[in-house]
Design a protein around this motif. Structure first.
Motif, PDB file in Angstrom:
ATOM      1  N   LYS A   1     -36.449 -24.879   6.765  1.00  0.00           N
ATOM      2  CA  LYS A   1     -35.329 -25.545   6.194  1.00  0.00           C
ATOM      3  C   LYS A   1     -35.676 -25.791   4.842  1.00  0.00           C
ATOM      4  CE  LYS A   1     -32.821 -27.244  10.203  1.00  0.00           C
ATOM      5  NZ  LYS A   1     -32.396 -28.414  11.041  1.00  0.00           N
ATOM      6  N   LYS A   2     -36.926 -26.060   4.681  1.00  0.00           N
ATOM      7  CA  LYS A   2     -37.250 -27.064   3.345  1.00  0.00           C
ATOM      8  C   LYS A   2     -37.394 -25.817   2.339  1.00  0.00           C
ATOM      9  CE  LYS A   2     -40.314 -30.653   5.228  1.00  0.00           C
ATOM     10  NZ  LYS A   2     -41.608 -30.961   5.435  1.00  0.00           N
ATOM     11  N   GLY A   3     -37.993 -24.610   2.676  1.00  0.00           N
ATOM     12  CA  GLY A   3     -37.998 -23.750   1.422  1.00  0.00           C
ATOM     13  C   GLY A   3     -39.643 -23.705   1.121  1.00  0.00           C
ATOM     14  N   PRO A   4     -39.895 -23.120   0.015  1.00  0.00           N
ATOM     15  CA  PRO A   4     -41.627 -22.934  -0.082  1.00  0.00           C
ATOM     16  C   PRO A   4     -42.143 -24.014  -0.430  1.00  0.00           C
ATOM     17  CG  PRO A   4     -40.362 -21.877  -1.940  1.00  0.00           C
ATOM     18  CD  PRO A   4     -39.066 -22.392  -0.840  1.00  0.00           C
ATOM     19  N   SER A   5     -43.344 -23.830  -0.024  1.00  0.00           N
ATOM     20  CA  SER A   5     -44.282 -25.232  -0.338  1.00  0.00           C
ATOM     21  C   SER A   5     -44.772 -25.117  -1.667  1.00  0.00           C
ATOM     22  CB  SER A   5     -45.440 -25.134   0.826  1.00  0.00           C
ATOM     23  OG  SER A   5     -46.434 -23.995   0.332  1.00  0.00           O
ATOM     24  N   GLN A   6     -45.340 -26.250  -2.003  1.00  0.00           N
ATOM     25  CA  GLN A   6     -45.869 -26.234  -3.407  1.00  0.00           C
ATOM     26  C   GLN A   6     -47.009 -25.156  -3.753  1.00  0.00           C
ATOM     27  OE1 GLN A   6     -44.202 -28.528  -5.252  1.00  0.00           O
ATOM     28  NE2 GLN A   6     -45.351 -28.060  -7.110  1.00  0.00           N
ATOM     29  N   ARG A   7     -47.799 -25.203  -2.759  1.00  0.00           N
ATOM     30  CA  ARG A   7     -48.829 -23.923  -2.903  1.00  0.00           C
ATOM     31  C   ARG A   7     -48.069 -22.608  -2.986  1.00  0.00           C
ATOM     32  NH1 ARG A   7     -54.004 -22.624  -2.938  1.00  0.00           N
ATOM     33  NH2 ARG A   7     -54.888 -21.135  -1.510  1.00  0.00           N
ATOM     34  N   GLN A   8     -47.169 -22.369  -2.260  1.00  0.00           N
ATOM     35  CA  GLN A   8     -46.552 -20.944  -2.465  1.00  0.00           C
ATOM     36  C   GLN A   8     -46.085 -20.841  -3.744  1.00  0.00           C
ATOM     37  OE1 GLN A   8     -44.293 -21.645   1.433  1.00  0.00           O
ATOM     38  NE2 GLN A   8     -44.089 -19.656   1.131  1.00  0.00           N
ATOM     39  N   LEU A   9     -45.235 -22.006  -4.182  1.00  0.00           N
ATOM     40  CA  LEU A   9     -44.686 -21.877  -5.618  1.00  0.00           C
ATOM     41  C   LEU A   9     -45.898 -21.624  -6.764  1.00  0.00           C
ATOM     42  CD1 LEU A   9     -42.241 -24.605  -5.305  1.00  0.00           C
ATOM     43  CD2 LEU A   9     -41.820 -22.224  -5.361  1.00  0.00           C
ATOM     44  N   ARG A  10     -46.829 -22.356  -6.568  1.00  0.00           N
ATOM     45  CA  ARG A  10     -48.043 -22.321  -7.356  1.00  0.00           C
ATOM     46  C   ARG A  10     -48.751 -21.002  -7.454  1.00  0.00           C
ATOM     47  NH1 ARG A  10     -50.982 -26.655  -6.002  1.00  0.00           N
ATOM     48  NH2 ARG A  10     -52.302 -25.465  -4.710  1.00  0.00           N
ATOM     49  N   VAL A  11     -48.911 -20.441  -6.305  1.00  0.00           N
ATOM     50  CA  VAL A  11     -49.539 -19.107  -6.218  1.00  0.00           C
ATOM     51  C   VAL A  11     -48.540 -17.961  -6.648  1.00  0.00           C
ATOM     52  CG1 VAL A  11     -50.574 -17.526  -4.532  1.00  0.00           C
ATOM     53  CG2 VAL A  11     -51.123 -19.587  -4.379  1.00  0.00           C
ATOM     54  N   GLY A  12     -47.204 -17.940  -6.348  1.00  0.00           N
ATOM     55  CA  GLY A  12     -46.409 -17.294  -6.894  1.00  0.00           C
ATOM     56  C   GLY A  12     -46.212 -17.027  -8.460  1.00  0.00           C
ATOM     57  N   GLU A  13     -46.372 -18.338  -8.963  1.00  0.00           N
ATOM     58  CA  GLU A  13     -46.290 -18.147 -10.368  1.00  0.00           C
ATOM     59  C   GLU A  13     -47.586 -17.756 -11.144  1.00  0.00           C
ATOM     60  OE1 GLU A  13     -44.476 -19.007 -14.220  1.00  0.00           O
ATOM     61  OE2 GLU A  13     -43.744 -18.816 -12.121  1.00  0.00           O
TER      62      GLU A  13
END
Length: 134
Positions: A11-23
């Motif tokens: 429900k929360k969505g992507p984690s901070q690590r997922q966002l950072r790695v994706g960027e």
């Protein structure tokens, strides 16, 4: 089809690590495409924008959303990117500080088309009349 309820994590969505790695992956892929070191001549001369990269929670899979300049030859360039995916994975694995190099899938980014469609809907006279400030 299962009828399970989504977990709190889903429900929360992507984690901070997922966002950072994706960027980070987005920047690496954009750099590789800009340099044009690929063997495939279709990719070497193409102008492709990497708009976003979504990474799975385990960081082993990534979906790169791309858009060719002007939206031309989408299918041809997407096929070329998919053929070159192992090459991109190897180059990203060399540069990214990750335990595993993620498997990269490429998709054409349709968010611009969707935004244009919504804009057209909002400009329709019957809709504009309803949202107009009085």
């Amino acid at each position: 089809m299962s009828r399970r309820r989504p977990s709190e994590r889903e429900k929360k969505g992507p984690s901070q690590r997922q966002l950072r790695v994706g960027e980070e992956l987005r920047h690496l892929l954009a750099e590789l495409l800009e340099r044009g070191d690929m063997r495939d001549p279709e990719l070497r001369d193409a102008s492709i924008t990497v708009t976003a990269v979504d990474v799975s929670p385990d960081l082993r899979n990534a979906t790169a959303f791309v858009m060719p300049l002007g939206g031309q030859d989408e299918e041809r360039l997407l096929a070329a990117l998919r053929r070159a995916a192992p090459w991109f994975r190897a180059r990203v694995g060399e540069k990214a500080q990750l335990r595993y190099a993620p498997e990269i899938r490429f998709q054409v980014d349709r968010t611009f088309d969707e935004a244009d469609r919504i804009g057209q809907l909002l400009r329709r006279p019957d809709v504009a009349r309803d949202i107009k400030d009085d």
